[in-house]
Design a protein around this motif. Sequence first.
Motif, PDB file in Angstrom:
ATOM      1  N   GLY A  28       0.820  -1.215   0.000  1.00  0.00           N
ATOM      2  CA  GLY A  28       0.000   0.000   0.000  1.00  0.00           C
ATOM      3  C   GLY A  28       0.846   1.254   0.000  1.00  0.00           C
ATOM      4  N   VAL A  31       2.338   1.980  -3.463  1.00  0.00           N
ATOM      5  CA  VAL A  31       1.362   2.578  -4.381  1.00  0.00           C
ATOM      6  C   VAL A  31       1.104   4.031  -3.982  1.00  0.00           C
ATOM      7  N   ARG A  32       0.977   4.292  -2.673  1.00  0.00           N
ATOM      8  CA  ARG A  32       0.730   5.668  -2.212  1.00  0.00           C
ATOM      9  C   ARG A  32       1.901   6.599  -2.543  1.00  0.00           C
ATOM     10  N   TYR A  35       1.440   7.389  -6.276  1.00  0.00           N
ATOM     11  CA  TYR A  35       0.238   8.191  -6.542  1.00  0.00           C
ATOM     12  C   TYR A  35      -0.206   8.860  -5.240  1.00  0.00           C
ATOM     13  N   THR A 110      -9.628   7.440  -4.023  1.00  0.00           N
ATOM     14  CA  THR A 110      -8.442   6.924  -4.713  1.00  0.00           C
ATOM     15  C   THR A 110      -7.646   8.051  -5.357  1.00  0.00           C
ATOM     16  N   PHE A 114      -6.347   6.793 -10.998  1.00  0.00           N
ATOM     17  CA  PHE A 114      -7.162   5.582 -10.913  1.00  0.00           C
ATOM     18  C   PHE A 114      -8.612   5.880 -11.285  1.00  0.00           C
ATOM     19  N   ASP A 152      -1.544  -0.854 -11.602  1.00  0.00           N
ATOM     20  CA  ASP A 152      -1.325  -0.169 -10.327  1.00  0.00           C
ATOM     21  C   ASP A 152      -2.605  -0.102  -9.499  1.00  0.00           C
ATOM     22  N   LEU A 153      -3.743   0.067 -10.158  1.00  0.00           N
ATOM     23  CA  LEU A 153      -5.018   0.046  -9.435  1.00  0.00           C
ATOM     24  C   LEU A 153      -5.249  -1.328  -8.819  1.00  0.00           C
ATOM     25  N   TYR A 156      -3.239  -1.508  -5.770  1.00  0.00           N
ATOM     26  CA  TYR A 156      -3.906  -0.704  -4.748  1.00  0.00           C
ATOM     27  C   TYR A 156      -5.040  -1.495  -4.093  1.00  0.00           C
ATOM     28  N   LEU A 160      -5.519  -2.866  -0.269  1.00  0.00           N
ATOM     29  CA  LEU A 160      -6.719  -2.615   0.540  1.00  0.00           C
ATOM     30  C   LEU A 160      -7.288  -3.918   1.095  1.00  0.00           C
TER      31      LEU A 160
END
Length: 180
Positions: A28, A31-32, A35, A110, A114, A152-153, A156, A160
């Motif tokens: 997580g 990814v954060r 983005y 998001t 995304f 990438d989504l 993500y 989650l």
Amino acid sequence: MQPLNYLAGYPEHLQQRARELLAQGALGEAVRRRYPQPHAVRSDRQLYDYVQALKERHLRQSVPLGKVLYDGKLQVLKHALGLHMAVSRNHGGKLRASREIRIASVFRDTPAPFLRMIVVHELAHLKEAEHNKAFYQLCLHMEPDYHQLEFDLRLYLTALEHEVPRQALHSPPAAPARPR
């Protein structure tokens, strides 16, 4: 080996790297970092305007949209990120058809790319019903980084699904309610 529902169609080496990051609790965060900014499209009205602007730019000749909204009933875990529907209603003895786009409400928070990828995907369904070569070419026309954003989504969503519940288990217990 834990199943990675969102990454099932990707090569094993990518799934393995995602598992390693999950084991470290770092997927997580990775990814954060890539983005960092969430989008500002919070309400259904803002979402409608956002979708209409993209539609006007790329699909001017397509059928009009009757409704665009965030839908809390869409089950992301059932692989429905968004939904494109043709709805027919009886109005004064005549059948009226309209198109709707519903985006899972989890995407209210998001990162902006995304949301754009999901909207592009659903808009592409206005022209192409199936996920075929023409569909993905249209997605790439509207969003050149479509495939990378989709991957990438999926990372993500995997974060989650696997990291958030673990964090919730390790959070401090809620304070007991005070008697009245």
